[in-house]
Enzyme design. Structure first.
Site, short mmCIF file in Angstrom:
data_model
loop_
_atom_site.label_atom_id
_atom_site.label_comp_id
_atom_site.label_asym_id
_atom_site.label_seq_id
_atom_site.Cartn_x
_atom_site.Cartn_y
_atom_site.Cartn_z
N CYS A 33 -45.43 14.31 27.03
CA CYS A 33 -44.69 13.76 28.19
C CYS A 33 -44.73 14.70 29.39
O CYS A 33 -44.40 14.30 30.50
CB CYS A 33 -43.24 13.46 27.81
SG CYS A 33 -42.31 14.92 27.36
N ASP A 35 -42.89 17.30 29.92
CA ASP A 35 -41.60 17.90 30.28
C ASP A 35 -41.57 19.39 29.91
O ASP A 35 -42.12 19.80 28.90
CB ASP A 35 -40.45 17.17 29.56
CG ASP A 35 -40.24 15.78 30.12
OD1 ASP A 35 -41.03 15.39 31.00
OD2 ASP A 35 -39.30 15.10 29.69
N CYS A 58 -37.18 14.48 31.69
CA CYS A 58 -36.51 13.18 31.71
C CYS A 58 -34.98 13.33 31.59
O CYS A 58 -34.48 14.43 31.32
CB CYS A 58 -37.03 12.33 30.56
SG CYS A 58 -36.42 12.91 28.98
N CYS A 102 -36.86 14.80 22.89
CA CYS A 102 -36.24 15.55 24.00
C CYS A 102 -35.24 16.56 23.43
O CYS A 102 -35.15 17.69 23.93
CB CYS A 102 -35.54 14.60 24.96
SG CYS A 102 -36.50 13.14 25.40
FE1 FES Z 1 -40.35 14.18 26.86
FE2 FES Z 1 -37.85 13.58 27.38
S1 FES Z 1 -39.58 12.26 27.56
S2 FES Z 1 -38.65 15.50 26.87
#
Ligand code: FES
Length: 135
Positions: A33, A35, A58, A102
């Protein structure tokens, strides 16, 4: 889809920022993702006396980081190390299944900061059970 607690921590995250003279810094990312989470800890007498975080991520990652800092503040390094992603997710009254990773980032980043501290103090890093799950 999201609990009130997730929304509240997302809208009003605790402990955002940088500790310039941090004793330990952890940074982890999720390649899928994109992040990235960074956490700073200040340690006194084996206790995390202060912590702050920065994030590019996110809403669930923001809420997970915020909750993680609230949980580890005041804990010994040993107790903070035992915090799992489930602890973080449960403290947020749950996360949607597709957002559980996450909270895994939050567990990983706590471990990274503690091990950064340990290595800087000349100690061996602890082995995370998450390490064996990573590829
Ligand atoms: Fe990857 Fe939240 S979508 S950490």
């Amino acid at each position: 889809m999201y609990s009130d607690k997730v929304m509240e921590h997302f809208m009003n995250p605790r402990n955002v920022g940088v500790i310039k003279d941090a004793d330990g810094i952890g940074e982890v990312g999720n390649a899928q993702c994109g992040d990235i989470m960074r956490i700073f800890i200040k340690v006194k007498n084996n206790i995390i006396v202060d912590t702050k975080f920065m994030i590019f991520g996110c809403g669930s990652a923001v809420a997970s980081s915020s909750m993680a800092t609230e949980i580890i503040k005041g804990k010994t390094l040993e107790d903070a190390w035992k915090i799992t992603n489930k602890t973080v997710a449960d403290s947020l009254d749950g996360l949607p299944t597709i957002k559980m990773h996450c909270s895994v980032l939050a567990e990983e980043v706590i471990h990274a900061a503690i091990n950064d501290y340990r290595v800087k103090q000349g100690m061996e890093p602890w082995i995370s059970s998450l390490d064996s799950e990573m590829v």
